[in-house]
Enzyme design. Structure first.
Site, PDB file in Angstrom:
ATOM      1  N   HIS A 135      14.521  21.657   6.202  1.00  0.00           N
ATOM      2  CA  HIS A 135      13.210  21.309   6.756  1.00  0.00           C
ATOM      3  C   HIS A 135      12.458  20.403   5.787  1.00  0.00           C
ATOM      4  O   HIS A 135      12.863  20.228   4.637  1.00  0.00           O
ATOM      5  CB  HIS A 135      12.388  22.565   7.037  1.00  0.00           C
ATOM      6  N   LYS A 139       7.036  22.773   4.772  1.00  0.00           N
ATOM      7  CA  LYS A 139       7.299  24.074   5.389  1.00  0.00           C
ATOM      8  C   LYS A 139       7.220  25.153   4.331  1.00  0.00           C
ATOM      9  O   LYS A 139       7.916  25.098   3.319  1.00  0.00           O
ATOM     10  CB  LYS A 139       8.664  24.083   6.081  1.00  0.00           C
TER      11      LYS A 139
END
Length: 238
Positions: A135, A139
């Protein structure tokens, strides 16, 4: 449909763009840092709330939606120690709550593929299994909620795996999840079964946030007029 956006970061803005393009109205916007100011009167103007903040604020935001009698669609992850409490309160108070670790239609189909492959591999002990998720660097939780969902699906079928760990290597009873944070990746999840003879890998790669945002709007449309606890499996009839 009148929507309250709880969490107005990149995901909230992507949801707004899709919702407005579909003819819906955003009647309230509040960013993650200001959700302590979220008021019942403001929430009550909405037909549905969409909550994308984070693990620190999601639980209280959900309770505020219940108090305002507003259905809530939740995409925050990292707060699931409160999930059973939320489900119980939702049913007791006759509210509507829909949680998904991922709202993408493609990812929810991928969940079904993952379950089927795990079922097939359950009787093949010569294969080890591990996971990887990638990600963007903003995040906050690791592993991702989507990765945890995938891991739990594997462990339901592959009973030799008793727990997941967020490390490169584990014991024979542990399912390793490797989390990488690389910009601008919106999300890639892979499950690999490895033997001395071959490897089998399934992967879902998101190209943008649009799939997540679009799915959240579809979920918000679906939950109107309903009471109870739901997930994307209900929305998509999977």
């Amino acid at each position: 449909m009148k929507i309250a956006l709880i969490g107005y970061g990149k995901m909230g803005k992507a949801i707004e763009a899709i919702a407005v393009a579909k003819g819906h109205e955003i009647v309230h916007r509040i960013d993650q840092e200001s959700t302590h100011l979220l008021e019942k009167a403001e929430l009550s103007k909405a037909d549905v709330a969409i909550e994308f903040t984070g693990p620190e604020t999601a639980y209280n935001n959900i309770l505020k939606c219940f108090a305002a009698n507003v259905p809530v669609v939740v995409g925050s992850t990292g707060w699931l120690e409160h999930l059973s409490t939320v489900k119980s309160l939702c049913l007791e108070q006759h509210q509507a709550f829909l949680y998904a670790s991922n709202f993408s239609v493609g990812v929810n189909i991928f969940f079904e593929v993952n379950k089927r492959l795990a079922e097939l591999m359950a009787s093949q002990p010569q294969y080890g299994v591990k996971m990887e998720e990638i990600h963007h660097t903003q995040k906050k939780d690791a592993p991702s909620g989507t990765a945890i969902t995938l891991a739990e699906q594997v462990m339901e079928k592959v009973l030799r795996k008793k727990e997941w760990i967020n490390e490169e290597e584990g014991t024979a009873e542990q399912l390793s999840i490797v989390s990488k944070r690389i910009d601008p990746a919106p999300g890639t999840h892979s499950i690999t079964y490895t033997s001395a003879i071959d490897d089998i890998t399934i992967t879902h790669t998101a190209h943008s946030r649009e799939g997540f945002a679009s799915g959240a709007v579809v979920a918000a449309e679906w939950i109107l007029g309903k009471k109870g606890v739901f997930g994307m499996k209900d929305v998509l009839s999977l």
